[in-house]
Design a protein around this motif. Sequence first.
Motif, PDB file in Angstrom:
ATOM      1  N   SER A  66       0.074  10.585   3.189  1.00 49.12           N
ATOM      2  CA  SER A  66      -0.478  11.953   2.990  1.00 49.12           C
ATOM      3  C   SER A  66       0.495  13.191   3.132  1.00 49.12           C
ATOM      4  CB  SER A  66      -1.529  11.454   4.464  1.00 49.12           C
ATOM      5  OG  SER A  66      -0.099  11.262   5.147  1.00 49.12           O
ATOM      6  N   HIS A 115      -5.313  17.894   3.754  1.00 48.51           N
ATOM      7  CA  HIS A 115      -4.423  16.500   3.582  1.00 48.51           C
ATOM      8  C   HIS A 115      -5.241  15.711   2.683  1.00 48.51           C
ATOM      9  CE1 HIS A 115      -5.953  17.719   7.801  1.00 48.51           C
ATOM     10  NE2 HIS A 115      -4.624  16.958   8.686  1.00 48.51           N
ATOM     11  N   GLY A 175      -3.594   2.383   5.753  1.00 55.28           N
ATOM     12  CA  GLY A 175      -3.654   3.590   6.705  1.00 55.28           C
ATOM     13  C   GLY A 175      -2.381   4.120   7.685  1.00 55.28           C
ATOM     14  N   GLU A 176      -2.413   4.899   9.141  1.00 60.08           N
ATOM     15  CA  GLU A 176      -1.394   5.052   9.793  1.00 60.08           C
ATOM     16  C   GLU A 176      -1.165   4.188   9.993  1.00 60.08           C
ATOM     17  OE1 GLU A 176      -0.662   8.732  10.473  1.00 60.08           O
ATOM     18  OE2 GLU A 176      -2.461   9.672   9.056  1.00 60.08           O
ATOM     19  N   GLN A 218      -8.040  -0.093  -2.617  1.00 59.80           N
ATOM     20  CA  GLN A 218      -7.554   0.885  -1.038  1.00 59.80           C
ATOM     21  C   GLN A 218      -8.568   0.486  -0.113  1.00 59.80           C
ATOM     22  OE1 GLN A 218      -6.390   4.828  -1.540  1.00 59.80           O
ATOM     23  NE2 GLN A 218      -8.060   5.407   0.419  1.00 59.80           N
ATOM     24  N   ARG A 261     -14.250  14.683   9.410  1.00 59.70           N
ATOM     25  CA  ARG A 261     -14.841  14.557   7.508  1.00 59.70           C
ATOM     26  C   ARG A 261     -14.595  13.309   7.367  1.00 59.70           C
ATOM     27  NH1 ARG A 261     -13.051  11.093   3.630  1.00 59.70           N
ATOM     28  NH2 ARG A 261     -12.674  11.650   1.679  1.00 59.70           N
ATOM     29  N   ASP A 274      -3.188  12.681  -5.406  1.00 59.85           N
ATOM     30  CA  ASP A 274      -4.585  12.649  -6.111  1.00 59.85           C
ATOM     31  C   ASP A 274      -6.113  12.932  -6.007  1.00 59.85           C
ATOM     32  OD1 ASP A 274      -4.243  10.865  -4.882  1.00 59.85           O
ATOM     33  OD2 ASP A 274      -3.923   9.723  -6.990  1.00 59.85           O
ATOM     34  N   SER A 275      -5.855  13.295  -4.640  1.00 60.31           N
ATOM     35  CA  SER A 275      -7.005  12.577  -3.972  1.00 60.31           C
ATOM     36  C   SER A 275      -7.165  14.109  -2.729  1.00 60.31           C
ATOM     37  CB  SER A 275      -7.472  11.397  -2.780  1.00 60.31           C
ATOM     38  OG  SER A 275      -9.086  11.543  -2.276  1.00 60.31           O
ATOM     39  N   LEU A 276      -8.131  14.862  -2.192  1.00 63.57           N
ATOM     40  CA  LEU A 276      -8.285  15.494  -1.391  1.00 63.57           C
ATOM     41  C   LEU A 276      -8.923  15.273  -0.240  1.00 63.57           C
ATOM     42  CD1 LEU A 276      -7.322  19.087  -0.544  1.00 63.57           C
ATOM     43  CD2 LEU A 276      -9.678  19.162  -1.317  1.00 63.57           C
ATOM     44  N   GLN A 277      -8.874  15.000   1.108  1.00 64.21           N
ATOM     45  CA  GLN A 277      -8.938  14.389   1.197  1.00 64.21           C
ATOM     46  C   GLN A 277     -10.015  15.370   2.269  1.00 64.21           C
ATOM     47  OE1 GLN A 277      -9.300  11.484   0.805  1.00 64.21           O
ATOM     48  NE2 GLN A 277      -7.920  10.392   1.987  1.00 64.21           N
ATOM     49  N   CYS A 278      -9.292  16.450   3.176  1.00 67.84           N
ATOM     50  CA  CYS A 278     -10.133  16.849   3.871  1.00 67.84           C
ATOM     51  C   CYS A 278     -10.126  18.717   3.593  1.00 67.84           C
ATOM     52  CB  CYS A 278     -10.121  16.920   5.542  1.00 67.84           C
ATOM     53  SG  CYS A 278     -10.911  17.462   6.395  1.00 67.84           S
ATOM     54  N   ILE A 321     -11.266   8.824  -7.440  1.00 68.43           N
ATOM     55  CA  ILE A 321     -10.134   9.490  -6.745  1.00 68.43           C
ATOM     56  C   ILE A 321     -10.397  10.513  -6.499  1.00 68.43           C
ATOM     57  CG2 ILE A 321      -8.430   9.723  -6.485  1.00 68.43           C
ATOM     58  CD1 ILE A 321      -8.134   6.663  -8.271  1.00 68.43           C
ATOM     59  N   GLU A 334      -7.397   8.849   9.724  1.00 69.61           N
ATOM     60  CA  GLU A 334      -8.611   8.189   9.049  1.00 69.61           C
ATOM     61  C   GLU A 334      -8.620   6.887   9.107  1.00 69.61           C
ATOM     62  OE1 GLU A 334      -8.564   8.916   4.739  1.00 69.61           O
ATOM     63  OE2 GLU A 334      -8.730  11.293   5.247  1.00 69.61           O
ATOM     64  N   ASP A 348       2.368  14.509  12.671  1.00 75.08           N
ATOM     65  CA  ASP A 348       1.939  14.492  10.895  1.00 75.08           C
ATOM     66  C   ASP A 348       2.759  15.467  10.355  1.00 75.08           C
ATOM     67  OD1 ASP A 348      -0.322  12.919  10.984  1.00 75.08           O
ATOM     68  OD2 ASP A 348      -2.000  14.469  11.367  1.00 75.08           O
ATOM     69  N   TYR A 386      -4.662  13.686  12.583  1.00 80.43           N
ATOM     70  CA  TYR A 386      -5.054  13.524  11.635  1.00 80.43           C
ATOM     71  C   TYR A 386      -5.584  12.234  11.425  1.00 80.43           C
ATOM     72  CZ  TYR A 386      -8.165  13.495   7.021  1.00 80.43           C
ATOM     73  OH  TYR A 386      -9.159  13.296   6.295  1.00 80.43           O
ATOM     74  N   MET A 409       0.758   6.600   6.797  1.00 84.60           N
ATOM     75  CA  MET A 409       2.126   6.620   6.335  1.00 84.60           C
ATOM     76  C   MET A 409       1.442   8.084   5.899  1.00 84.60           C
ATOM     77  SD  MET A 409       2.873   3.610   4.091  1.00 84.60           S
ATOM     78  CE  MET A 409       1.102   3.244   3.474  1.00 84.60           C
ATOM     79  N   TRP A 442      -4.125  13.251   0.064  1.00 84.87           N
ATOM     80  CA  TRP A 442      -3.653  11.681   0.176  1.00 84.87           C
ATOM     81  C   TRP A 442      -3.700  11.085  -1.453  1.00 84.87           C
ATOM     82  CZ3 TRP A 442      -2.144   7.586   3.451  1.00 84.87           C
ATOM     83  CH2 TRP A 442      -2.824   6.364   2.504  1.00 84.87           C
ATOM     84  N   ARG A 494      -0.126   5.821  -1.186  1.00 79.62           N
ATOM     85  CA  ARG A 494      -0.597   5.500  -0.044  1.00 79.62           C
ATOM     86  C   ARG A 494      -0.290   6.226   0.641  1.00 79.62           C
ATOM     87  NH1 ARG A 494      -1.418  -1.215  -1.643  1.00 79.62           N
ATOM     88  NH2 ARG A 494      -3.034  -0.573  -3.242  1.00 79.62           N
ATOM     89  N   ARG A 503     -12.766  18.296  14.564  1.00 76.65           N
ATOM     90  CA  ARG A 503     -12.150  17.998  12.718  1.00 76.65           C
ATOM     91  C   ARG A 503     -13.072  16.546  12.487  1.00 76.65           C
ATOM     92  NH1 ARG A 503     -15.475  19.045   7.653  1.00 76.65           N
ATOM     93  NH2 ARG A 503     -13.685  19.750   6.160  1.00 76.65           N
ATOM     94  N   THR A 528      -3.368   7.841  -3.584  1.00 79.15           N
ATOM     95  CA  THR A 528      -3.731   6.234  -3.509  1.00 79.15           C
ATOM     96  C   THR A 528      -2.736   5.660  -4.016  1.00 79.15           C
ATOM     97  OG1 THR A 528      -4.895   7.504  -5.868  1.00 79.15           O
ATOM     98  CG2 THR A 528      -6.344   6.997  -4.017  1.00 79.15           C
TER      99      THR A 528
END
Lengths: 178, 402
Positions: A96, A87, B247-248, B241, B364, A55-59, B225, B338, A29, B336, A1, A89, A94, B362, A91
């Motif tokens: 990005s 990128h 996910g996507e 989660q 991750r 709240d989360s940094l993925q990459c 987190i 995941e 994206d 991207y 999403m 995210w 849910r 890339r 949580t």
Amino acid sequence: MTMRGPGFLDQLDAAVPAAVVGRNLEAIDPWIEVAPERIVDVCAWLAKSSPVRFDSLQCITAIDWLETDPKKAAKVTWQPHTEMVYHLWSTSARVSLVLKAKLPRWKSDVPGELPEIPSVCGVWRGANWHEREVYDLSGIWFTGHPDLRRILCPEDWEGYPLRKDYEMPLDYHGIRGR
Amino acid sequence: MAQMLDDDPRIIEFDVRTDEMLVNMGPQHPSTHGVLRLVLRTDGEVVSEVEPHIGYLHRCAEKIGENLTHRQWIPYTDRMDYLAAMNMNLGWALAVEKLMKYQVSEKARHLRVLITELNRIASHLVGMGAYGLDLGTFSPFLYAFREREKILDLFEEACGARLTYSYITVGGLTADLPAGWLAKCEAFLEQFEPIIKEYHALLTTNAIFVKRTANIGVMSRELAIEYGCSGPVLRGSGVDQDMRRDGEAIYTAMYDGYAFEVAVMKNGHYPRDHDYPAVPADAVLGDCWHRFFVRMLEVVQSMDLVRQAMDRYSACKGPLGEPLKLTEKMPAGDAYLETECPKGQMGFYLVSDGSAIPWRVRARSSSFSNLAVAHELCRGCLIADVPAIVGSLDIVMGEIDR
């Protein structure tokens, strides 16, 4: 999403004025481009105050836009630059979000001077290693990073391997490179 | 090397106090799961700081990816998390398919679920066995490898390789299953299901194991987190989660119609889809025991998913479909994605300039983020707890160093 909707962007604009300099909401994206010097303000708002908490940094990725082949370079439409991609995210929701920022390949176009962008370690502690990796492999200097040194390559490695004009050293401590 | 260490200001800083000692753990220490070096700053038996040093397995796979076409890079993804190579293949294949807006056949979809879930079991078995090894018990490792061997035999029959499969590829899979494979897989599941109880007796409820893991290395959900932890490490801290559900679209569509419950503690209970022992009284959410336990639950969950996938796969009448050509051009743009790998969320980012060779690749890695949190967990613990904490993160160095 993925995070869509212009309403969210208006809120971001109101909270951090003049930080968003570009957007593409039709991409696979959807992403927003922010001014590099405002990246911490934007990230802090997204992580702590926005209605959707990222709240989360993925990459973190740095893309080196440089065409080394002179024949192809004559055809490309862009100027050489470095593109930072974050990128994020959420949580709780849910979803990005993709942030981009444009940097020069070298600071003030002086080869050897690393381009600078503020570190987001203060927003997400997890950014520490990601930024070290980007510094190590792509040669981006994160100002305000608590401990910016190489992470994957040896400490005395020269050059930034993920740059397009990187050349493998001929010799490393007596080990043949190529 | 000595010269380099002397020049490092951090190392000099380390021994300013007389009663502190630097202990070097690794890079060849058996409990570091590969070549990980941990520098412990200790005060007697208490660890005041842990500094992981990584990169011993660095191959710059991302740079290699800029010189190969999308399908040619598949074997390099194998070598990232080599304990779950199928899941790595899938992550990259889906990222390319997302960019190309390509949809695989129904049969390929179910076969992918089947294979990746089977690989998840194999990966968690290694995680479980090696964790026992970290804590000083040898036998669970042998039991785990006995069962994993059977999964590898199944994989070998399907694709010819036992570790680096390159089976799932862009646009589908390289081959269909051989005749009689499903019966063998079913026979394995039949035989494997009752054995899980033995694992619980060997480790999960073992008094020594519980003493070593319960209330050790407690990670709050906020910390997990903030560090971008994922997979069993995140769910072990009680964060609900799972990319297979959250996910996507292109990834969750793979699991459309599959019934599974995310292995996470909700309101003090784990989903009860299988007989499992009660949570020990000492264990608190987010400790090593919970991270381990989530993996054990996922083994059961994956077994269930494999059964569902086998049913759906055998019900599919259509052809499996051919994978894309090696030199199939990708549209310009970036994508991207995941996926939920056994170790956590593995993300692949792909930038294309319109040719078959990616402009930038890339990876991750989930273990990378999961290991980054280790110094927070190890602060103030005992030296003997360091392997317990690092082992509970279930890291694979191939994926961290890439």
